[in-house]
Design a protein around this motif. Sequence first.
Motif, PDB file in Angstrom:
ATOM      1  N   ARG A  91     167.145  98.278   7.297  1.00  0.00           N
ATOM      2  CA  ARG A  91     166.043  98.083   6.365  1.00  0.00           C
ATOM      3  C   ARG A  91     165.408  96.733   6.644  1.00  0.00           C
ATOM      4  N   PHE A  92     164.190  96.719   7.110  1.00  0.00           N
ATOM      5  CA  PHE A  92     163.504  95.484   7.426  1.00  0.00           C
ATOM      6  C   PHE A  92     163.047  94.790   6.145  1.00  0.00           C
ATOM      7  N   PRO A  93     162.976  93.456   6.136  1.00  0.00           N
ATOM      8  CA  PRO A  93     162.470  92.749   4.966  1.00  0.00           C
ATOM      9  C   PRO A  93     160.999  93.042   4.754  1.00  0.00           C
ATOM     10  N   LYS A  94     160.544  92.852   3.505  1.00  0.00           N
ATOM     11  CA  LYS A  94     159.163  93.157   3.191  1.00  0.00           C
ATOM     12  C   LYS A  94     158.199  92.254   3.941  1.00  0.00           C
ATOM     13  N   LYS A  95     158.554  90.962   4.029  1.00  0.00           N
ATOM     14  CA  LYS A  95     157.672  90.033   4.717  1.00  0.00           C
ATOM     15  C   LYS A  95     158.025  90.001   6.200  1.00  0.00           C
ATOM     16  N   THR A  96     157.116  90.367   7.008  1.00  0.00           N
ATOM     17  CA  THR A  96     157.358  90.405   8.452  1.00  0.00           C
ATOM     18  C   THR A  96     156.236  89.688   9.172  1.00  0.00           C
ATOM     19  N   SER A  97     155.882  88.511   8.651  1.00  0.00           N
ATOM     20  CA  SER A  97     154.768  87.772   9.225  1.00  0.00           C
ATOM     21  C   SER A  97     155.045  87.315  10.646  1.00  0.00           C
ATOM     22  N   ASN A  98     156.346  87.171  11.002  1.00  0.00           N
ATOM     23  CA  ASN A  98     156.679  86.717  12.341  1.00  0.00           C
ATOM     24  C   ASN A  98     156.755  87.850  13.342  1.00  0.00           C
ATOM     25  N   ARG A  99     156.594  89.084  12.857  1.00  0.00           N
ATOM     26  CA  ARG A  99     156.632  90.222  13.761  1.00  0.00           C
ATOM     27  C   ARG A  99     155.257  90.422  14.359  1.00  0.00           C
ATOM     28  N   SER A 100     155.236  90.868  15.599  1.00  0.00           N
ATOM     29  CA  SER A 100     153.958  91.127  16.245  1.00  0.00           C
ATOM     30  C   SER A 100     154.014  92.483  16.896  1.00  0.00           C
ATOM     31  N   SER A 101     152.929  93.206  16.863  1.00  0.00           N
ATOM     32  CA  SER A 101     152.895  94.510  17.487  1.00  0.00           C
ATOM     33  C   SER A 101     151.472  94.854  17.836  1.00  0.00           C
ATOM     34  N   SER A 102     151.329  95.751  18.785  1.00  0.00           N
ATOM     35  CA  SER A 102     150.029  96.298  19.144  1.00  0.00           C
ATOM     36  C   SER A 102     150.269  97.693  19.657  1.00  0.00           C
ATOM     37  N   SER A 103     149.224  98.458  19.741  1.00  0.00           N
ATOM     38  CA  SER A 103     149.383  99.842  20.155  1.00  0.00           C
ATOM     39  C   SER A 103     149.888  99.957  21.577  1.00  0.00           C
ATOM     40  N   ASP A 104     149.608  98.944  22.401  1.00  0.00           N
ATOM     41  CA  ASP A 104     150.015  99.009  23.806  1.00  0.00           C
ATOM     42  C   ASP A 104     151.139  98.036  24.148  1.00  0.00           C
ATOM     43  N   GLY A 105     151.487  97.148  23.224  1.00  0.00           N
ATOM     44  CA  GLY A 105     152.466  96.111  23.538  1.00  0.00           C
ATOM     45  C   GLY A 105     153.810  96.358  22.890  1.00  0.00           C
ATOM     46  N   LEU A 106     154.655  95.327  22.960  1.00  0.00           N
ATOM     47  CA  LEU A 106     155.985  95.396  22.383  1.00  0.00           C
ATOM     48  C   LEU A 106     155.926  95.199  20.874  1.00  0.00           C
ATOM     49  N   THR A 107     156.848  95.819  20.170  1.00  0.00           N
ATOM     50  CA  THR A 107     157.058  95.534  18.760  1.00  0.00           C
ATOM     51  C   THR A 107     158.285  94.653  18.658  1.00  0.00           C
ATOM     52  N   THR A 108     158.143  93.462  18.125  1.00  0.00           N
ATOM     53  CA  THR A 108     159.241  92.497  18.102  1.00  0.00           C
ATOM     54  C   THR A 108     159.570  92.098  16.680  1.00  0.00           C
ATOM     55  N   PHE A 109     160.717  91.445  16.502  1.00  0.00           N
ATOM     56  CA  PHE A 109     161.084  90.854  15.224  1.00  0.00           C
ATOM     57  C   PHE A 109     161.799  89.551  15.515  1.00  0.00           C
ATOM     58  N   SER A 110     161.662  88.604  14.595  1.00  0.00           N
ATOM     59  CA  SER A 110     162.221  87.269  14.808  1.00  0.00           C
ATOM     60  C   SER A 110     163.698  87.237  14.447  1.00  0.00           C
ATOM     61  N   ALA A 111     164.372  86.147  14.847  1.00  0.00           N
ATOM     62  CA  ALA A 111     165.770  85.959  14.473  1.00  0.00           C
ATOM     63  C   ALA A 111     165.906  85.873  12.962  1.00  0.00           C
ATOM     64  N   ASN A 112     164.898  85.291  12.291  1.00  0.00           N
ATOM     65  CA  ASN A 112     164.923  85.194  10.837  1.00  0.00           C
ATOM     66  C   ASN A 112     164.833  86.574  10.196  1.00  0.00           C
ATOM     67  N   ASP A 113     163.983  87.451  10.784  1.00  0.00           N
ATOM     68  CA  ASP A 113     163.902  88.828  10.310  1.00  0.00           C
ATOM     69  C   ASP A 113     165.242  89.544  10.490  1.00  0.00           C
ATOM     70  N   LEU A 114     165.846  89.328  11.652  1.00  0.00           N
ATOM     71  CA  LEU A 114     167.121  89.962  11.957  1.00  0.00           C
ATOM     72  C   LEU A 114     168.189  89.547  10.960  1.00  0.00           C
ATOM     73  N   GLN A 115     168.162  88.249  10.577  1.00  0.00           N
ATOM     74  CA  GLN A 115     169.145  87.749   9.623  1.00  0.00           C
ATOM     75  C   GLN A 115     169.041  88.440   8.276  1.00  0.00           C
ATOM     76  N   ALA A 116     167.827  88.853   7.903  1.00  0.00           N
ATOM     77  CA  ALA A 116     167.595  89.469   6.599  1.00  0.00           C
ATOM     78  C   ALA A 116     167.824  90.979   6.590  1.00  0.00           C
ATOM     79  N   MET A 117     168.016  91.581   7.766  1.00  0.00           N
ATOM     80  CA  MET A 117     168.226  93.027   7.828  1.00  0.00           C
ATOM     81  C   MET A 117     169.574  93.408   7.228  1.00  0.00           C
ATOM     82  N   GLU A 118     169.634  94.568   6.611  1.00  0.00           N
ATOM     83  CA  GLU A 118     170.869  95.093   6.030  1.00  0.00           C
ATOM     84  C   GLU A 118     171.259  96.383   6.739  1.00  0.00           C
ATOM     85  N   PHE A 119     172.501  96.450   7.181  1.00  0.00           N
ATOM     86  CA  PHE A 119     172.999  97.627   7.884  1.00  0.00           C
ATOM     87  C   PHE A 119     174.190  98.204   7.122  1.00  0.00           C
TER      88      PHE A 119
END
Length: 320
Positions: A7-35
């Motif tokens: 479950r990704f956090p609601k705020k994902t301002s550090n994530r970047s994506s485009s229709s042709d590029g990579l979808t990434t997430f930051s280490a801070n986003d990763l820290q907030a994920m729950e598995f």
Amino acid sequence: MKSRVARFPKKTSNRSSSSDGLTTFSANDLQAMEFPPLEFLVEGLITEGLTLLAGKPKMGKSWMALDIAMSVAIGCDALGDRACKKGTTLYCALEDNPRRLRRRMAHVYGDQATWPKNFHFTTQMKKLDDGGSEQLEDWFQEHRPSLIIIDTLVCVRSASKRRTEYEADYATLAPLQRLAGEYGIAIIIVHHQRKMGSEDPLDTVSGTTGLSGGVDNILILDRKSHGVTLYGRGREMDDIDITVELNDGYWRILGDSDAVKISSQRRAIIDVLKSAERPMGPKEISEALDRPQDSVRQLLTSMAKDGEVKKQTRGKYESP
């Protein structure tokens, strides 16, 4: 079994994506994920994901696969002492026929009035890259199984035109891993070991490392001096090294391999002393068993404390 999706956090301002590029997430986003915790379908043995069960011919792989499938369908312990989560199962017995399957089931479980209706079989299936993966996915959509077993890999793999054998092996398992991961189910595929041994059990899997790299978990049935071991390694679960025994079509776990090995060594020492009918020293016993003298001496000390042997004068031992 629920799919293990983060479950990704609601705020994902550090994530970047485009229709042709990579979808990434930051280490801070990763820290907030729950598995959710890793779920076992068979406690300590089978998780959701793709598992490769390998062993040499006539080792009893199909008997073990049948026991796991039946135990999950009923919701009872598998291999004698491993709790299962009850669920619908599909056993693709591609080297068998209905007559042989019925005889095998009756041999182990008795010709009881009703076998579970949520335990399904098939003896025919297309190659995975020629409609087989679609057959499995369609069947899943209708029955929602917790477990699918394919026995064996050779029956569903096709001769590939890929550049290398590694690529071909990896690509063979890709549809199964996708299916298991997408729906959060367990899939077991039965395979063979190669004839040559190895210090690492994983290196005995027939084929390239593309097979071991293309699965989430590997279980190896192997014969050792103290008996048959079931060795396991997975991406998320702890390593497994247990001794198992096949008796009249029924597998059961004897215990941790190190403990069983020591127990078998103790039995061997007792047998030597009983046969000799006289006190023997560690050197004599080690020569009779063709084992290191130091390890035999240490084991004799422990056995004397436990009352399994009796120590006489001059460092000799006898059966009590």
